[in-house]
Motif scaffolding. Structure first.
Motif, PDB file in Angstrom:
ATOM      1  N   VAL A 190      60.416   7.211  -3.103  1.00  0.00           N
ATOM      2  CA  VAL A 190      59.328   8.292  -2.888  1.00  0.00           C
ATOM      3  C   VAL A 190      60.375   9.341  -1.404  1.00  0.00           C
ATOM      4  CG1 VAL A 190      57.756   6.728  -1.824  1.00  0.00           C
ATOM      5  CG2 VAL A 190      59.300   6.963  -0.367  1.00  0.00           C
ATOM      6  N   GLU A 191      60.132  10.312  -1.051  1.00  0.00           N
ATOM      7  CA  GLU A 191      60.248  10.913  -0.632  1.00  0.00           C
ATOM      8  C   GLU A 191      59.803  11.961   0.431  1.00  0.00           C
ATOM      9  OE1 GLU A 191      62.670  15.652  -1.915  1.00  0.00           O
ATOM     10  OE2 GLU A 191      61.981  14.454  -3.518  1.00  0.00           O
ATOM     11  N   ALA A 192      61.000  11.868   1.353  1.00  0.00           N
ATOM     12  CA  ALA A 192      60.489  12.361   3.063  1.00  0.00           C
ATOM     13  C   ALA A 192      61.459  13.356   3.552  1.00  0.00           C
ATOM     14  CB  ALA A 192      60.729  11.169   4.021  1.00  0.00           C
ATOM     15  N   ASP A 193      60.842  14.796   4.002  1.00  0.00           N
ATOM     16  CA  ASP A 193      62.066  15.735   4.345  1.00  0.00           C
ATOM     17  C   ASP A 193      61.844  15.600   5.975  1.00  0.00           C
ATOM     18  OD1 ASP A 193      61.854  16.620   1.700  1.00  0.00           O
ATOM     19  OD2 ASP A 193      61.305  17.958   2.645  1.00  0.00           O
ATOM     20  N   VAL A 194      63.015  14.945   6.507  1.00  0.00           N
ATOM     21  CA  VAL A 194      63.239  15.338   8.023  1.00  0.00           C
ATOM     22  C   VAL A 194      63.798  16.481   8.623  1.00  0.00           C
ATOM     23  CG1 VAL A 194      63.823  12.634   7.651  1.00  0.00           C
ATOM     24  CG2 VAL A 194      65.289  13.703   7.288  1.00  0.00           C
ATOM     25  N   PHE A 195      63.546  16.491   9.835  1.00  0.00           N
ATOM     26  CA  PHE A 195      64.268  16.955  10.915  1.00  0.00           C
ATOM     27  C   PHE A 195      64.676  16.256  11.728  1.00  0.00           C
ATOM     28  CE2 PHE A 195      61.886  20.056   8.019  1.00  0.00           C
ATOM     29  CZ  PHE A 195      62.655  21.238   8.509  1.00  0.00           C
ATOM     30  N   LEU A 196      66.166  17.174  12.485  1.00  0.00           N
ATOM     31  CA  LEU A 196      66.332  16.225  13.892  1.00  0.00           C
ATOM     32  C   LEU A 196      66.310  17.086  14.901  1.00  0.00           C
ATOM     33  CD1 LEU A 196      68.212  13.938  15.596  1.00  0.00           C
ATOM     34  CD2 LEU A 196      70.288  15.012  15.166  1.00  0.00           C
ATOM     35  N   VAL A 197      65.086  16.257  15.628  1.00  0.00           N
ATOM     36  CA  VAL A 197      64.398  16.932  16.809  1.00  0.00           C
ATOM     37  C   VAL A 197      63.981  16.574  17.775  1.00  0.00           C
ATOM     38  CG1 VAL A 197      62.107  18.535  17.884  1.00  0.00           C
ATOM     39  CG2 VAL A 197      62.610  18.202  15.124  1.00  0.00           C
ATOM     40  N   GLY A 198      64.603  16.786  19.286  1.00  0.00           N
ATOM     41  CA  GLY A 198      64.705  16.009  19.969  1.00  0.00           C
ATOM     42  C   GLY A 198      65.359  14.737  19.952  1.00  0.00           C
ATOM     43  N   GLY A 199      66.680  13.798  19.596  1.00  0.00           N
ATOM     44  CA  GLY A 199      66.671  13.030  19.303  1.00  0.00           C
ATOM     45  C   GLY A 199      66.159  12.318  18.103  1.00  0.00           C
ATOM     46  N   ASP A 200      64.932  12.666  17.742  1.00  0.00           N
ATOM     47  CA  ASP A 200      64.643  11.543  16.684  1.00  0.00           C
ATOM     48  C   ASP A 200      64.197  12.602  15.449  1.00  0.00           C
ATOM     49  OD1 ASP A 200      62.925   9.398  15.412  1.00  0.00           O
ATOM     50  OD2 ASP A 200      61.450   9.536  16.561  1.00  0.00           O
ATOM     51  N   LEU A 201      63.800  12.049  13.969  1.00  0.00           N
ATOM     52  CA  LEU A 201      64.241  12.580  13.146  1.00  0.00           C
ATOM     53  C   LEU A 201      62.431  12.381  12.952  1.00  0.00           C
ATOM     54  CD1 LEU A 201      67.195  10.181  10.769  1.00  0.00           C
ATOM     55  CD2 LEU A 201      66.842  12.473  11.440  1.00  0.00           C
ATOM     56  N   LEU A 202      62.132  13.954  12.844  1.00  0.00           N
ATOM     57  CA  LEU A 202      60.771  14.107  12.140  1.00  0.00           C
ATOM     58  C   LEU A 202      60.273  14.227  10.787  1.00  0.00           C
ATOM     59  CD1 LEU A 202      59.264  16.080  14.939  1.00  0.00           C
ATOM     60  CD2 LEU A 202      59.753  13.692  14.872  1.00  0.00           C
ATOM     61  N   VAL A 203      59.066  13.799  10.489  1.00  0.00           N
ATOM     62  CA  VAL A 203      59.114  14.494   8.848  1.00  0.00           C
ATOM     63  C   VAL A 203      57.907  15.185   8.710  1.00  0.00           C
ATOM     64  CG1 VAL A 203      57.986  13.499   6.896  1.00  0.00           C
ATOM     65  CG2 VAL A 203      60.020  11.824   8.500  1.00  0.00           C
ATOM     66  N   PRO A 232      55.274  15.657  16.562  1.00  0.00           N
ATOM     67  CA  PRO A 232      56.189  14.192  17.230  1.00  0.00           C
ATOM     68  C   PRO A 232      55.731  12.803  16.647  1.00  0.00           C
ATOM     69  CG  PRO A 232      55.502  15.720  18.898  1.00  0.00           C
ATOM     70  CD  PRO A 232      54.920  16.153  17.698  1.00  0.00           C
ATOM     71  N   ALA A 233      54.317  12.810  15.999  1.00  0.00           N
ATOM     72  CA  ALA A 233      53.519  11.551  16.338  1.00  0.00           C
ATOM     73  C   ALA A 233      54.387  11.330  14.434  1.00  0.00           C
ATOM     74  CB  ALA A 233      52.314  11.805  16.021  1.00  0.00           C
ATOM     75  N   ARG A 234      54.840  12.154  13.993  1.00  0.00           N
ATOM     76  CA  ARG A 234      54.775  11.536  12.437  1.00  0.00           C
ATOM     77  C   ARG A 234      56.630  11.997  11.897  1.00  0.00           C
ATOM     78  NH1 ARG A 234      51.562  12.354   8.126  1.00  0.00           N
ATOM     79  NH2 ARG A 234      52.453  13.959   6.512  1.00  0.00           N
ATOM     80  N   THR A 235      57.078  10.586  12.549  1.00  0.00           N
ATOM     81  CA  THR A 235      58.318  10.347  12.886  1.00  0.00           C
ATOM     82  C   THR A 235      58.944   9.530  11.336  1.00  0.00           C
ATOM     83  OG1 THR A 235      58.842   8.533  14.028  1.00  0.00           O
ATOM     84  CG2 THR A 235      58.464  10.118  15.434  1.00  0.00           C
ATOM     85  N   LEU A 236      60.176   9.321  10.871  1.00  0.00           N
ATOM     86  CA  LEU A 236      60.667   8.380   9.834  1.00  0.00           C
ATOM     87  C   LEU A 236      60.259   7.072   9.974  1.00  0.00           C
ATOM     88  CD1 LEU A 236      62.273   8.485   7.564  1.00  0.00           C
ATOM     89  CD2 LEU A 236      64.845   8.123   8.053  1.00  0.00           C
ATOM     90  N   ARG A 237      60.344   6.473  11.483  1.00  0.00           N
ATOM     91  CA  ARG A 237      60.505   5.403  11.937  1.00  0.00           C
ATOM     92  C   ARG A 237      58.302   5.258  11.383  1.00  0.00           C
ATOM     93  NH1 ARG A 237      63.278   2.562  14.766  1.00  0.00           N
ATOM     94  NH2 ARG A 237      64.799   3.601  15.470  1.00  0.00           N
ATOM     95  N   SER A 238      57.398   5.663  11.928  1.00  0.00           N
ATOM     96  CA  SER A 238      56.019   5.855  11.865  1.00  0.00           C
ATOM     97  C   SER A 238      56.385   6.488  10.366  1.00  0.00           C
ATOM     98  CB  SER A 238      55.819   6.467  13.307  1.00  0.00           C
ATOM     99  OG  SER A 238      55.728   8.249  12.321  1.00  0.00           O
ATOM    100  N   LEU A 239      56.220   6.569   9.978  1.00  0.00           N
ATOM    101  CA  LEU A 239      55.838   6.780   8.634  1.00  0.00           C
ATOM    102  C   LEU A 239      56.062   6.165   7.834  1.00  0.00           C
ATOM    103  CD1 LEU A 239      54.950  10.756   8.134  1.00  0.00           C
ATOM    104  CD2 LEU A 239      53.576   8.868   8.803  1.00  0.00           C
ATOM    105  N   TYR A 240      57.550   5.821   7.642  1.00  0.00           N
ATOM    106  CA  TYR A 240      58.200   4.847   6.402  1.00  0.00           C
ATOM    107  C   TYR A 240      59.044   3.792   6.635  1.00  0.00           C
ATOM    108  CZ  TYR A 240      56.876   9.318   3.721  1.00  0.00           C
ATOM    109  OH  TYR A 240      56.780  10.198   3.041  1.00  0.00           O
ATOM    110  N   LEU A 241      59.788   3.800   7.656  1.00  0.00           N
ATOM    111  CA  LEU A 241      60.282   2.187   7.919  1.00  0.00           C
ATOM    112  C   LEU A 241      59.641   1.567   8.395  1.00  0.00           C
ATOM    113  CD1 LEU A 241      63.927   4.534   9.844  1.00  0.00           C
ATOM    114  CD2 LEU A 241      63.195   3.034   7.154  1.00  0.00           C
ATOM    115  N   ASP A 242      58.979   1.584   9.533  1.00  0.00           N
ATOM    116  CA  ASP A 242      57.871   0.741  10.238  1.00  0.00           C
ATOM    117  C   ASP A 242      56.971  -0.227   9.400  1.00  0.00           C
ATOM    118  OD1 ASP A 242      59.698   0.160  12.523  1.00  0.00           O
ATOM    119  OD2 ASP A 242      58.162   1.698  13.762  1.00  0.00           O
ATOM    120  N   PRO A 243      56.098   0.660   8.539  1.00  0.00           N
ATOM    121  CA  PRO A 243      55.208   0.548   6.972  1.00  0.00           C
ATOM    122  C   PRO A 243      56.690  -0.654   6.254  1.00  0.00           C
ATOM    123  CG  PRO A 243      54.710   2.301   8.038  1.00  0.00           C
ATOM    124  CD  PRO A 243      55.632   2.387   8.318  1.00  0.00           C
ATOM    125  N   LEU A 244      57.575   0.095   6.302  1.00  0.00           N
ATOM    126  CA  LEU A 244      57.893  -0.827   4.463  1.00  0.00           C
ATOM    127  C   LEU A 244      58.893  -2.121   5.523  1.00  0.00           C
ATOM    128  CD1 LEU A 244      60.175   2.170   3.152  1.00  0.00           C
ATOM    129  CD2 LEU A 244      58.679   0.388   1.958  1.00  0.00           C
TER     130      LEU A 244
END
Length: 287
Positions: free
Chosen positions: A67-80, A89-101
């Motif tokens: 699976v592929e996720a595009d990310v931007f560094l915004v305010g110290g976090d990675l937004l998808v 701000p609610a759609r982060t790499l953690r919330s959409l991918y890392l935590d569910p995985l």
């Protein structure tokens, strides 16, 4: 049926039910085995996965293994997001991918696809600020290291999830200096001619349109077919996988012809936004 025989049949049936229950729940001899779902599709790559109604989950439900996720560094976090206008701000790499995985690996006893071994490729496409974005990605990945593949002093340990960094090429600089990494690099065709080890760049990706003119209509030109064969052979000789993006993705005979040619040549990942379409194509080929 005599009473004694009825009792024997009932006893056997109860034993069988109990055996199945123990297999599902676990027993004193070991943990429960996760339910086994449809066989995962090793060539299925979900391009722009985050645009689906249920990012990650829809792809996994169709058996995808990348699976592929595009990310931007915004305010110290990675937004998808695909572009800055869609950042949330609610759609982060953690919330959409890392935590569910992580939750899925725990539920699946170490596997993303319960009942099946293998790693899921998480392709993280850094859209800007490559060095800073990678450093934040590295910081986040260390919180999930128990489920991740890693490379230490050139030696690879394969985990349930293998992050691969794509996009902004400047991310390569900090990656090359690390003794231990929890992410790998997405190379380009030029890297096939350079001494770039598979332990650093296990994947090589390229824009189909820049190397091939064929779009699936008519015969695959012999010269282009041979070029594709050479590229795949070179990558596999170096123990690298190969993927092409920007391949035609409109349902129809042209797409099927191109997917067939890529599969026959041994291309490792087929790129699509049409999860159901690629699943049907790959499962039909298996049959």
């Amino acid at each position: 049926m005599p009473t004694s025989r009825r009792r024997a049949v009932s006893t056997i049936a109860a034993a069988l039910v109990g055996a199945v229950a123990l297999t599902e729940r676990g027993s004193a001899d070991g943990p429960a085995r996760p339910p086994q779902g449809p066989a995962p599709l090793r060539r299925a790559h979900a391009h722009n996965d985050y645009l689906h109604p249920r990012p990650l989950h829809d792809a996994l439900a169709h058996g995808f293994t990348s699976v592929e996720a595009d990310v931007f560094l915004v305010g110290g976090d990675l937004l998808v997001a695909h572009e800055p206008a869609h950042l949330d701000p609610a759609r982060t790499l953690r919330s959409l991918y890392l935590d569910p995985l992580l939750a899925r690996v725990r539920e699946g006893h170490g596997s993303v696809h319960p009942g099946h071994a293998g790693t899921l490729q998480l392709l993280v496409d850094i859209k800007a600020d490559g060095v800073a974005a990678y450093r934040e990605l590295d910081r986040q990945l260390r919180d999930y290291r128990r489920m991740l593949s890693s490379c230490t002093d050139g030696r690879v340990r394969t985990g349930a999830v293998t992050p691969v960094v794509s996009g902004d090429r400047t991310a390569r600089l900090p990656m090359e200096t690390q003794r231990r990494r929890y992410a790998f690099y997405d190379g380009r065709l030029d890297d096939l001619a350079a001494p770039v080890p598979a332990s650093f760049a296990p994947l090589v990706s390229a824009d189909w349109r820049q190397s091939f003119g064929w779009r699936g209509a008519g015969e695959f030109p012999a010269a282009e077919r041979e070029k594709l064969r050479r590229l795949v052979s070179t990558a596999h000789t170096r123990r690298q996988r190969i993927r092409f993006w920007a391949t035609p993705d409109t349902p129809g005979p042209d797409r099927d012809a191109l997917w067939t040619a890529l599969s026959d040549a041994g291309v490792d990942h087929l790129n699509t936004d049409d999860l159901a379409g690629l699943e049907a194509f790959l499962r039909d080929r298996r049959r």
